[in-house]
Design an enzyme around this catalytic site. Structure first.
Site, PDB file in Angstrom:
ATOM      1  N   ASP A 275     -28.637  -9.139 113.646  1.00  0.00           N
ATOM      2  CA  ASP A 275     -29.560  -8.859 114.745  1.00  0.00           C
ATOM      3  C   ASP A 275     -30.756  -9.806 114.673  1.00  0.00           C
ATOM      4  O   ASP A 275     -31.027 -10.407 113.637  1.00  0.00           O
ATOM      5  CB  ASP A 275     -30.060  -7.411 114.654  1.00  0.00           C
ATOM      6  N   TYR A 343     -26.027  -5.865 102.226  1.00  0.00           N
ATOM      7  CA  TYR A 343     -27.305  -5.773 102.925  1.00  0.00           C
ATOM      8  C   TYR A 343     -28.345  -5.103 102.034  1.00  0.00           C
ATOM      9  O   TYR A 343     -28.014  -4.249 101.202  1.00  0.00           O
ATOM     10  CB  TYR A 343     -27.177  -4.887 104.172  1.00  0.00           C
ATOM     11  N   TYR A 415     -22.070  -1.545 111.530  1.00  0.00           N
ATOM     12  CA  TYR A 415     -23.464  -1.522 112.002  1.00  0.00           C
ATOM     13  C   TYR A 415     -24.289  -0.742 110.993  1.00  0.00           C
ATOM     14  O   TYR A 415     -24.142   0.475 110.867  1.00  0.00           O
ATOM     15  CB  TYR A 415     -23.549  -0.866 113.379  1.00  0.00           C
TER      16      TYR A 415
END
Ligand SMILES: [Zn+2]
Ligand SMILES: [Zn+2]
Length: 454
Positions: A275, A343, A415
């Protein structure tokens, strides 16, 4: 016409010649897959010569009529010089032809144009750098139709197309003139001759450069993002820039890369995307930049790396650039949803969270498959469906009250923001669901991407 099998090569050839004027190359091409280590021109010449010898034998042994008939055909439609000589000596009357039915356009044979065509191709070749090439053509529809008709009429099983015959001869000539080699699979450039227009054109195939990028500043989209209101034309809202974001990773990489290679445009492809507000750290994300019509096929990649990194001014960074091919690009796309990504996130929780709840989250996400319905925030551009994604590992530590630090190791395409918040029940299970309090992803960085590209 009767069954093909009933006629020998010589009989078929003679029938063809009775019907149409054919040069050696075009007659030989009807039998291109018979015999090897020779040319169609030699095939045609040899057939005519053999027919000529048989006719001469007939002439000398009394079958005068049959012999004379063959000579008239060979001298006329065959345009065969030895037959013309004998015909003249024996006062055999024939109708002179001088244009082959299968290769003449506007009074001359396209084969006779080859030296000139090749010269013109060499003339346009110095615009670009290349190692390998291929000769191609746009054949004259009329000639193609005539060849097809010929093949059908005589049910020839061994003929070659005009295009393939012509391209090969041009290729041989170019090879000599250029000193470069032919590549049928992935040539650097393709020379194309348009028979009807008598035009030569150079098609330059794109080059592909693989690399990895790191994004070190938030607020940069991967690809150019135009202003929604004016669709790029420029309006008040975007201060006439036409854009929602001033820059993009694709442009930071693509513009210098295109300039280095002297290309006409670029396309940027990456293994997935983060993003706008997410950093891409670690070794970076694999990408392939495709450059159309490059004048330079082997750009200095070290220089390219430096230029990209300098011009990006520390916002993004590329490394490990290497020349690659289209195949790698396909692989990159295939890998994007199957590779493993890591992440680091900062999570804000609504209520306070116990150590026990944190442990529950860690345990719940040990190698599990979650169901993730297309998030609300992207549903306008992605089809609404439920995807199964594998979560390999989640680690959580408390930073301060209401703030957690988290580490995620997941399948590509998961996501993370929704895995944290639950996205109003669209992602299940989620960190929020297990903690029993609303969670918001405050900060997110991709720290590693593993997969076929490593
Ligand atoms: Zn011909
Ligand atoms: Zn605008």
């Amino acid at each position: 016409m009767t069954d093909h099998d009933e006629h020998s090569v010589l009989e078929t050839a003679q029938m063809m010649l009775v019907q149409h004027p054919l040069c050696d190359r075009c007659l030989g091409r009807q039998f291109a897959w018979l015999g090897t280590g020779t040319s169609n021109e030699n095939r045609g010449y040899s057939i005519k010569l053999t027919l000529c010898m048989i006719a001469d034998d007939e002439l000398k042994s009394g079958s005068k009529e049959s012999g004379e008939r063959t000579f008239a055909v060979l001298a006329g439609n065959g345009m065969f010089v030895p037959a013309k000589t004998i015909a003249a000596k024996n006062s055999i009357v024939y109708e002179d032809s001088n244009s082959c039915h299968l290769c003449f356009i506007e009074g001359n044979s396209i084969f006779d144009r080859i030296p000139n065509i090749a010269d013109r191709m060499v003339g346009i070749a110095d615009q670009v750098e290349f190692e390998t090439f291929l000769a191609g053509s746009i054949p004259s529809p009329l000639l193609v139709e005539r060849q097809d008709e010929m093949t059908a009429t005589y049910s020839t099983l061994h003929s070659e197309t005009l295009k393939s015959h012509f391209n090969r001869l041009v290729g041989i000539q170019l090879q000599e003139l250029l000193g470069k080699s032919v590549d049928f699979e992935k040539p650097d450039v393709v020379f194309v001759y348009d028979m009807d227009r008598d035009e030569v054109e150079l098609q330059v195939n794109p080059i592909f450069i693989y690399g990895r990028y790191r994004k070190l500043v938030r607020g940069i989209p991967q690809s150019r993002w135009d202003c929604k209101k004016c669709k790029g034309r420029g309006c008040k809202e975007c201060e006439d820039t036409g854009r929602k974001y001033p820059d993009s990773i694709s442009e930071y990489v693509g513009i210098p890369a295109q300039q280095c290679a002297g290309g006409s445009r670029f396309k940027f492809h990456a293994a997935g995307r983060e993003d706008v507000d997410v950093l891409m750290l670690g070794k970076g994300r694999p990408f392939v930049v495709e450059i159309s019509k490059p004048r330079v096929r082997k750009p200095d990649l070290l220089e390219m790396t430096q230029t990209i990194n300098q011009e990006a001014g520390g916002k993004i960074e590329v490394h490990d650039l290497e020349l690659t091919d289209r195949h790698r690009l396909q692989k990159l796309k295939e890998d994007a949803s199957s590779n493993i990504k890591e992440y680091a996130a900062v999570i804000q929780t609504e209520g306070s969270v116990t150590d026990e709840a944190i442990q529950r989250v860690i345990q719940s996400f040990q190698g599990v498959v979650i169901e993730q319905r297309t998030p609300n925030r992207v549903s306008h551009r992605r089809s609404d469906l439920v995807r199964e994604k594998k979560v390999h590992e989640v680690q959580i530590t408390r930073q301060e009250d209401g703030v957690l630090e988290a580490f995620f190791k997941v399948q590509g395409g998961t996501y993370i923001k929704e895995l944290i918040s639950g996205d109003e029940g669209r992602t299940r299970p989620s960190v929020a669901e297990i903690l029993g309090t609303a969670c918001l992803c405050k900060e997110l960085n991709v720290t590693a991407i593993y997969g076929g590209e490593n």
